[in-house]
Design a protein around this motif. Sequence first.
Motif: not given
Lengths: 166, 122
Positions: A68-83
């Motif tokens: 999952q790509s990071k939401a451009a409107t936010q700086s949170g990257i919690t959900n971007t590490g998992v496939w």
Amino acid sequence: MSTSLLVKQAMRATPLMASFRPATTSAFRFNSTSTSVTETREPVALQAEIVSGAPEEVRMQPCRIFKQSKAATQSGITNTGVWRLDFDTQLQAGRFENELIGWASSADYMQALQMKFISKEDAIAFADKQGWEFTIQEPNQKIFKKKIYADNFKYSPKKLRFVKTK
Amino acid sequence: MSAAMAAHLSVVTAQSPSLSAARQSVIHLYRDFQRGVPEIMRTHQVDLPMSMIRTKIREEFERHRDVKDLAVIDILLFKGRQEYQETMNAWKQETHIMRYFIKDDAPPKPQGFLEKFLAGRD
């Protein structure tokens, strides 16, 4: 018609299908202690598509392995590490309105399935074992360029970044 | 008494040492099913003709004819034995037996735009 003859025909040896599945884990550990000649069991990845009980149409449905790509409107990257593994929405997904309440229903049983994996290889192994058609969507790597304020005032043989004239 | 009930028609799951041994187990299971068809019809009050049930059993076995992996065959054997035990012990009901025939009796899916529109389906 003797059923035993038919069943014998059913079990006659056919050419082995080439198995392209990676032998990552063995479902059975088999120790052969007998001295007589027996067929050895090769540790192969279990073809779960045969025994999973899933309908055969699922193998025709394409799925996607992605991050999952990071939401451009936010700086949170919690959900971007998992496939993730997700099934594509079908064109004719059998959407219908529920007769009683009027809910938007669907006959596609895979539309709500989203699986998470730690690594891409795990996701590929799982999809391979289930016999699903998958495509891998590589994540966009964000290139971060370091910016130093002092570089605005450094000497440059080329055109200056800021032209200071008064 | 319940332990004896649970053990009735149960078979110890074993890893087949070879393809021929697995083949023997499959044939035994097939024969058990076919021999038990009159009892299935009597117990579950199935309205279908005997030939149809026998054909369905044959169809289910034929589906996995080309499986050569011993591990997969063992799991299929286990599932087959489980089905046999549940059917013969009447742990299943008629609805579970009829579930095998549901795809044969299903009404045809709407084809074309107008039929789908009238059925309210995508």
